[in-house]
Design a protein around this motif. Structure first.
Motif, PDB file in Angstrom:
ATOM      1  N   ARG A 182       0.850  -1.191   0.000  1.00  0.00           N
ATOM      2  CA  ARG A 182       0.000   0.000   0.000  1.00  0.00           C
ATOM      3  C   ARG A 182       0.882   1.236   0.000  1.00  0.00           C
ATOM      4  N   GLU A 183       0.450   2.253  -0.753  1.00  0.00           N
ATOM      5  CA  GLU A 183       1.301   3.419  -0.931  1.00  0.00           C
ATOM      6  C   GLU A 183       0.621   4.677  -0.407  1.00  0.00           C
ATOM      7  N   GLU A 184       1.437   5.611   0.043  1.00  0.00           N
ATOM      8  CA  GLU A 184       0.938   6.900   0.542  1.00  0.00           C
ATOM      9  C   GLU A 184       0.768   7.841  -0.646  1.00  0.00           C
ATOM     10  N   THR A 185      -0.447   7.974  -1.108  1.00  0.00           N
ATOM     11  CA  THR A 185      -0.738   8.797  -2.274  1.00  0.00           C
ATOM     12  C   THR A 185      -2.192   9.222  -2.217  1.00  0.00           C
ATOM     13  N   SER A 186      -2.574  10.157  -3.063  1.00  0.00           N
ATOM     14  CA  SER A 186      -3.947  10.656  -3.066  1.00  0.00           C
ATOM     15  C   SER A 186      -4.817   9.812  -3.988  1.00  0.00           C
ATOM     16  N   VAL A 187      -6.122   9.998  -3.864  1.00  0.00           N
ATOM     17  CA  VAL A 187      -7.064   9.295  -4.742  1.00  0.00           C
ATOM     18  C   VAL A 187      -6.827   9.680  -6.196  1.00  0.00           C
ATOM     19  N   ALA A 188      -6.680  10.975  -6.460  1.00  0.00           N
ATOM     20  CA  ALA A 188      -6.491  11.421  -7.847  1.00  0.00           C
ATOM     21  C   ALA A 188      -5.189  10.884  -8.427  1.00  0.00           C
ATOM     22  N   GLU A 189      -4.112  10.936  -7.649  1.00  0.00           N
ATOM     23  CA  GLU A 189      -2.815  10.460  -8.143  1.00  0.00           C
ATOM     24  C   GLU A 189      -2.835   8.957  -8.397  1.00  0.00           C
ATOM     25  N   SER A 190      -3.430   8.196  -7.496  1.00  0.00           N
ATOM     26  CA  SER A 190      -3.461   6.748  -7.674  1.00  0.00           C
ATOM     27  C   SER A 190      -4.370   6.361  -8.834  1.00  0.00           C
ATOM     28  N   THR A 191      -5.494   7.050  -8.989  1.00  0.00           N
ATOM     29  CA  THR A 191      -6.394   6.751 -10.103  1.00  0.00           C
ATOM     30  C   THR A 191      -5.710   7.023 -11.433  1.00  0.00           C
ATOM     31  N   ALA A 192      -4.920   8.081 -11.491  1.00  0.00           N
ATOM     32  CA  ALA A 192      -4.156   8.372 -12.703  1.00  0.00           C
ATOM     33  C   ALA A 192      -3.098   7.310 -12.941  1.00  0.00           C
ATOM     34  N   ARG A 193      -2.391   6.938 -11.891  1.00  0.00           N
ATOM     35  CA  ARG A 193      -1.343   5.926 -12.034  1.00  0.00           C
ATOM     36  C   ARG A 193      -1.912   4.599 -12.508  1.00  0.00           C
ATOM     37  N   LEU A 194      -3.108   4.251 -12.032  1.00  0.00           N
ATOM     38  CA  LEU A 194      -3.751   2.992 -12.409  1.00  0.00           C
ATOM     39  C   LEU A 194      -4.433   3.075 -13.757  1.00  0.00           C
ATOM     40  N   CYS A 195      -4.432   4.254 -14.351  1.00  0.00           N
ATOM     41  CA  CYS A 195      -5.142   4.523 -15.617  1.00  0.00           C
ATOM     42  C   CYS A 195      -6.609   4.116 -15.495  1.00  0.00           C
ATOM     43  N   GLY A 196      -7.196   4.479 -14.354  1.00  0.00           N
ATOM     44  CA  GLY A 196      -8.606   4.230 -14.123  1.00  0.00           C
ATOM     45  C   GLY A 196      -8.868   2.946 -13.365  1.00  0.00           C
ATOM     46  N   THR A 225      -7.509  -1.291  -1.129  1.00  0.00           N
ATOM     47  CA  THR A 225      -6.486  -2.336  -1.159  1.00  0.00           C
ATOM     48  C   THR A 225      -5.151  -1.832  -1.693  1.00  0.00           C
ATOM     49  N   ARG A 226      -5.116  -0.584  -2.183  1.00  0.00           N
ATOM     50  CA  ARG A 226      -3.904  -0.035  -2.798  1.00  0.00           C
ATOM     51  C   ARG A 226      -3.312   1.164  -2.065  1.00  0.00           C
ATOM     52  N   ILE A 227      -4.149   1.944  -1.366  1.00  0.00           N
ATOM     53  CA  ILE A 227      -3.689   3.197  -0.748  1.00  0.00           C
ATOM     54  C   ILE A 227      -3.584   3.024   0.763  1.00  0.00           C
ATOM     55  N   LYS A 228      -2.460   3.407   1.321  1.00  0.00           N
ATOM     56  CA  LYS A 228      -2.253   3.318   2.761  1.00  0.00           C
ATOM     57  C   LYS A 228      -3.172   4.306   3.480  1.00  0.00           C
ATOM     58  N   GLY A 229      -3.975   3.787   4.414  1.00  0.00           N
ATOM     59  CA  GLY A 229      -4.845   4.646   5.209  1.00  0.00           C
ATOM     60  C   GLY A 229      -6.074   5.162   4.480  1.00  0.00           C
ATOM     61  N   PHE A 230      -6.434   4.551   3.362  1.00  0.00           N
ATOM     62  CA  PHE A 230      -7.572   5.046   2.586  1.00  0.00           C
ATOM     63  C   PHE A 230      -8.861   4.962   3.393  1.00  0.00           C
ATOM     64  N   GLN A 231      -9.660   6.034   3.303  1.00  0.00           N
ATOM     65  CA  GLN A 231     -10.994   6.083   3.882  1.00  0.00           C
ATOM     66  C   GLN A 231     -12.002   6.419   2.780  1.00  0.00           C
ATOM     67  N   ALA A 232     -13.222   5.930   2.933  1.00  0.00           N
ATOM     68  CA  ALA A 232     -14.242   6.183   1.914  1.00  0.00           C
ATOM     69  C   ALA A 232     -14.420   7.675   1.656  1.00  0.00           C
ATOM     70  N   GLU A 233     -14.273   8.478   2.705  1.00  0.00           N
ATOM     71  CA  GLU A 233     -14.428   9.926   2.546  1.00  0.00           C
ATOM     72  C   GLU A 233     -13.408  10.510   1.570  1.00  0.00           C
ATOM     73  N   ASP A 234     -12.257   9.860   1.437  1.00  0.00           N
ATOM     74  CA  ASP A 234     -11.228  10.364   0.525  1.00  0.00           C
ATOM     75  C   ASP A 234     -11.732  10.350  -0.916  1.00  0.00           C
ATOM     76  N   LEU A 235     -12.433   9.280  -1.289  1.00  0.00           N
ATOM     77  CA  LEU A 235     -12.971   9.218  -2.650  1.00  0.00           C
ATOM     78  C   LEU A 235     -14.158  10.157  -2.799  1.00  0.00           C
ATOM     79  N   HIS A 236     -15.013  10.226  -1.787  1.00  0.00           N
ATOM     80  CA  HIS A 236     -16.122  11.187  -1.848  1.00  0.00           C
ATOM     81  C   HIS A 236     -15.592  12.596  -2.081  1.00  0.00           C
ATOM     82  N   THR A 237     -14.549  12.967  -1.362  1.00  0.00           N
ATOM     83  CA  THR A 237     -13.985  14.313  -1.497  1.00  0.00           C
ATOM     84  C   THR A 237     -13.420  14.531  -2.898  1.00  0.00           C
ATOM     85  N   ALA A 238     -12.694  13.540  -3.415  1.00  0.00           N
ATOM     86  CA  ALA A 238     -12.117  13.679  -4.754  1.00  0.00           C
ATOM     87  C   ALA A 238     -13.208  13.808  -5.812  1.00  0.00           C
ATOM     88  N   LEU A 239     -14.309  13.086  -5.634  1.00  0.00           N
ATOM     89  CA  LEU A 239     -15.440  13.210  -6.564  1.00  0.00           C
ATOM     90  C   LEU A 239     -16.080  14.596  -6.448  1.00  0.00           C
TER      91      LEU A 239
END
Length: 367
Positions: free
Chosen positions: A23-37, A52-66
């Motif tokens: 798991r990596e320390e990165t943002s939702v936007a950065e990881s989504t770009a790295r994964l190419c979606g 399963t990919r981002i260290k410390g990920f919380q559901a709110e992180d994706l809500h915020t990015a959206l």
């Protein structure tokens, strides 16, 4: 002489790109770009795929990015819904348009009388007025084109206009019948025009996220035919390998290719995860023997778990009152150490999916 990559070496390279070796320390936007979606046919899987990919990920992180419009859920590769970083959606959708246009063939007789060039300006005008659900869109378009099948009208709009879903505060980001709006309205600019460089960029981004890969692999991921010509054009910029079957594989020169002995932790992938769908030859993550069990009769792609880097079975969850249960269904008997590590990871996953559950259980059942 062309270097040959073993299956395990290809596996570890792909897992590194897909953030599944650690798991990596990165943002939702950065990881989504790295994964190419991330595949997002349903709302929940992207949350699990990021967990399963981002260290410390919380559901709110994706809500915020959206909500901040840094990522968007939209129709992309193979005509399916994906979670995309906003800049990637704008730059990568255009070269995929031929795939989306070809998708209209599935309408068959329902396309009788459908004139896309007439329908799209009307649909665009409706969406400029307000975001619309597809129930609303079909009804409004049917009033304008009463002789055309309403499902055909809605599908043509979904495939041929650059649309994004409008997120809500639903637990997993979107209700069943979410509203859509025009990408230029939501993200601030229109998708890039089609050009050879746009197609080249699409292939390069694919290799960054899923390489080393063959032309057939890139075609399976994108839905675009005949990408061998693009790879030949890019060949001077790429590394070229072969696999143990003699297939030619392309990769970016500086992309990670860890040693094949690199440990791979237990990981849980959600339904429809791109890792199991992004290659023609999927042996890098699932054996030919087990691949048929990955898809149900109604074409759902089952959630899988990885052990030693490869798909070792499927999993599902069940909630009864205050008890959340995760069931492992291995393809074959697993070592005790594997079950111990998988069970620990599964309990952590249940704590994420069902934070209000009083009891968490992990069971192992025959596949």
């Amino acid at each position: 002489m062309t270097e040959t990559l073993t299956l395990r070496a290809i596996n570890r390279a792909t897992l590194a790109r897909q953030m599944l070796l650690a798991r990596e320390e990165t943002s939702v936007a950065e990881s989504t770009a790295r994964l190419c979606g991330l595949q997002a046919q349903e709302p929940k899987p992207p949350f699990l795929g990021l967990w399963t990919r981002i260290k410390g990920f919380q559901a709110e992180d994706l809500h915020t990015a959206l909500d901040e419009r840094k990522v968007a859920r939209a129709t992309m590769m193979r005509g399916t819904l994906h979670l995309m970083a906003a800049p990637d959606y704008l730059s990568l959708r255009s070269p995929l348009q031929p795939v989306l246009d070809a998708g209209l063939k599935v309408l068959g007789p329902r396309a009788k009388g459908l004139n896309v060039e007439q329908v799209l300006p009307v649909a665009r005008g409706l969406l400029q007025e307000s975001p619309r659900t597809f129930n609303e869109m079909r009804s409004l378009l049917q009033a304008e084109f009463p002789e055309v099948n309403e499902r055909a009208l809605g599908f043509a709009v979904r495939m041929c206009l650059p649309l994004v879903m409008v997120p809500t505060q639903d637990r997993w980001g979107f209700p069943r019948n979410a509203a859509f709006t025009l990408a230029e309205t939501w993200l601030g600019e229109a998708p890039s025009p089609d050009s050879p460089s746009a197609l080249d960029n699409l292939v390069v981004r694919y290799l960054a996220a899923f390489g080393p890969a063959s032309a057939a692999d890139a075609q399976a991921w994108s839905g675009l035919p005949a990408l061998s010509g693009v790879l030949d054009r890019l060949r001077p910029r790429l590394r070229v390998f072969s696999d143990e079957r003699g297939r030619e594989l392309f990769d970016l020169p500086d992309a990670p290719r860890p040693d094949e002995a690199t440990p791979a932790p237990a990981r849980f992938l959600p339904e429809f995860d791109s890792l199991v769908l992004a290659h023609s030859d999927r042996r890098r993550v699932i054996s030919d023997e087990h691949r048929p069990g990955l898809t149900t009769k109604n074409l759902r792609v089952r959630a899988t778990f990885l052990w030693d880097g490869f798909a070792a079975g499927t999993w599902e969850t069940e909630r009864k009152r205050k008890t959340a249960t995760l069931r492992l269904r291995p393809f074959a008997p697993l070592p005790r150490a594997a079950l111990k590590e998988l069970s620990a990871e599964a309990e952590t996953l249940l704590a994420f999916t069902d934070p209000d559950a009083a009891d968490l259980h992990v069971t192992t059942e025959p596949g």
